[in-house]
Design a protein around this motif. Sequence first.
Motif, mmCIF file in Angstrom:
data_model
loop_
_atom_site.group_PDB
_atom_site.id
_atom_site.type_symbol
_atom_site.label_atom_id
_atom_site.label_comp_id
_atom_site.label_asym_id
_atom_site.label_seq_id
_atom_site.Cartn_x
_atom_site.Cartn_y
_atom_site.Cartn_z
ATOM 1 N N LEU A 69 0.846 -1.187 0.000
ATOM 2 C CA LEU A 69 0.000 0.000 0.000
ATOM 3 C C LEU A 69 0.882 1.238 0.000
ATOM 4 N N ASN A 70 0.611 2.144 -0.929
ATOM 5 C CA ASN A 70 1.320 3.420 -0.998
ATOM 6 C C ASN A 70 0.323 4.551 -0.818
ATOM 7 N N GLN A 71 0.789 5.615 -0.204
ATOM 8 C CA GLN A 71 -0.037 6.802 0.015
ATOM 9 C C GLN A 71 0.532 7.935 -0.828
ATOM 10 N N LYS A 72 -0.333 8.584 -1.618
ATOM 11 C CA LYS A 72 0.095 9.735 -2.410
ATOM 12 C C LYS A 72 -0.370 10.988 -1.698
ATOM 13 N N LEU A 73 0.586 11.875 -1.463
ATOM 14 C CA LEU A 73 0.292 13.141 -0.805
ATOM 15 C C LEU A 73 0.167 14.243 -1.840
ATOM 16 N N ARG A 74 -0.500 15.305 -1.489
ATOM 17 C CA ARG A 74 -0.731 16.433 -2.395
ATOM 18 C C ARG A 74 0.593 17.000 -2.915
ATOM 19 N N SER A 75 1.640 16.914 -2.135
ATOM 20 C CA SER A 75 2.953 17.437 -2.523
ATOM 21 C C SER A 75 3.582 16.633 -3.659
ATOM 22 N N GLY A 76 2.964 15.483 -4.000
ATOM 23 C CA GLY A 76 3.529 14.610 -5.025
ATOM 24 C C GLY A 76 4.329 13.467 -4.441
ATOM 25 N N THR A 77 4.574 13.527 -3.161
ATOM 26 C CA THR A 77 5.320 12.475 -2.476
ATOM 27 C C THR A 77 4.488 11.197 -2.404
ATOM 28 N N VAL A 78 5.136 10.076 -2.639
ATOM 29 C CA VAL A 78 4.492 8.769 -2.486
ATOM 30 C C VAL A 78 5.283 8.028 -1.420
ATOM 31 N N ARG A 79 4.570 7.502 -0.438
ATOM 32 C CA ARG A 79 5.257 6.766 0.611
ATOM 33 C C ARG A 79 4.574 5.450 0.903
ATOM 34 N N LYS A 80 5.388 4.464 1.217
ATOM 35 C CA LYS A 80 4.890 3.123 1.530
ATOM 36 C C LYS A 80 4.250 3.136 2.914
ATOM 37 N N ILE A 81 3.096 2.481 3.021
ATOM 38 C CA ILE A 81 2.410 2.329 4.302
ATOM 39 C C ILE A 81 2.560 0.872 4.731
ATOM 40 N N ASN A 82 3.118 0.656 5.905
ATOM 41 C CA ASN A 82 3.261 -0.700 6.434
ATOM 42 C C ASN A 82 1.907 -1.230 6.896
ATOM 43 N N TYR A 83 1.754 -2.537 6.968
ATOM 44 C CA TYR A 83 0.472 -3.150 7.306
ATOM 45 C C TYR A 83 -0.079 -2.683 8.653
ATOM 46 N N GLU A 84 0.774 -2.552 9.647
ATOM 47 C CA GLU A 84 0.312 -2.174 10.988
ATOM 48 C C GLU A 84 0.405 -0.666 11.234
ATOM 49 N N GLU A 85 0.857 0.087 10.254
ATOM 50 C CA GLU A 85 0.975 1.540 10.396
ATOM 51 C C GLU A 85 -0.408 2.173 10.375
ATOM 52 N N LEU A 86 -0.645 3.093 11.300
ATOM 53 C CA LEU A 86 -1.917 3.779 11.387
ATOM 54 C C LEU A 86 -1.888 5.031 10.512
ATOM 55 N N VAL A 87 -2.844 5.130 9.601
ATOM 56 C CA VAL A 87 -2.959 6.297 8.729
ATOM 57 C C VAL A 87 -4.060 7.182 9.309
ATOM 58 N N ASP A 88 -3.699 8.392 9.709
ATOM 59 C CA ASP A 88 -4.634 9.355 10.290
ATOM 60 C C ASP A 88 -5.220 10.200 9.163
ATOM 61 N N ARG A 141 -4.621 10.160 -1.988
ATOM 62 C CA ARG A 141 -5.205 8.851 -2.313
ATOM 63 C C ARG A 141 -4.222 7.745 -1.960
ATOM 64 N N PHE A 142 -4.689 6.499 -2.164
ATOM 65 C CA PHE A 142 -3.880 5.328 -1.879
ATOM 66 C C PHE A 142 -3.777 4.482 -3.139
ATOM 67 N N MET A 143 -2.664 3.819 -3.285
ATOM 68 C CA MET A 143 -2.425 2.965 -4.450
ATOM 69 C C MET A 143 -1.917 1.625 -3.953
ATOM 70 N N THR A 144 -2.333 0.551 -4.630
ATOM 71 C CA THR A 144 -1.866 -0.776 -4.266
ATOM 72 C C THR A 144 -1.001 -1.342 -5.383
ATOM 73 N N ILE A 145 -0.058 -2.160 -4.974
ATOM 74 C CA ILE A 145 0.828 -2.826 -5.924
ATOM 75 C C ILE A 145 0.865 -4.301 -5.543
ATOM 76 N N PRO A 146 0.493 -5.197 -6.476
ATOM 77 C CA PRO A 146 0.608 -6.628 -6.160
ATOM 78 C C PRO A 146 2.078 -6.994 -5.987
#
Length: 99
Positions: free
Chosen positions: A59-78, A86-91
Amino acid sequence: MEIIDLEEFSEKNPLGKPEKGKTYQIRVDRNKYVVDVDAMTGKEILELANKNPYNHYQLNQKLRSGTVRKINYEELVDFTEPGIERFMTIPLQQQEGSR
């Protein structure tokens, strides 16, 4: 019931923080989902998007700044943090055993 579309909110208020205690619309890949919690783990977001089993996806999170960061499974997204777009998934590729 007020629904805050995080993608739209981020576009109009790049540095603004959505209010806590609201209902949020999040986008995962091309689909939108409505949630009534302020935060979810990476695993919960993947399961919401029917990415099963969740550990076969990144799971990746795209921020308005253009930054994309990986979200770990147990990481809490506020969802009340500024700039969430938005969020993007990669198999994940399964590797065959070595021969």
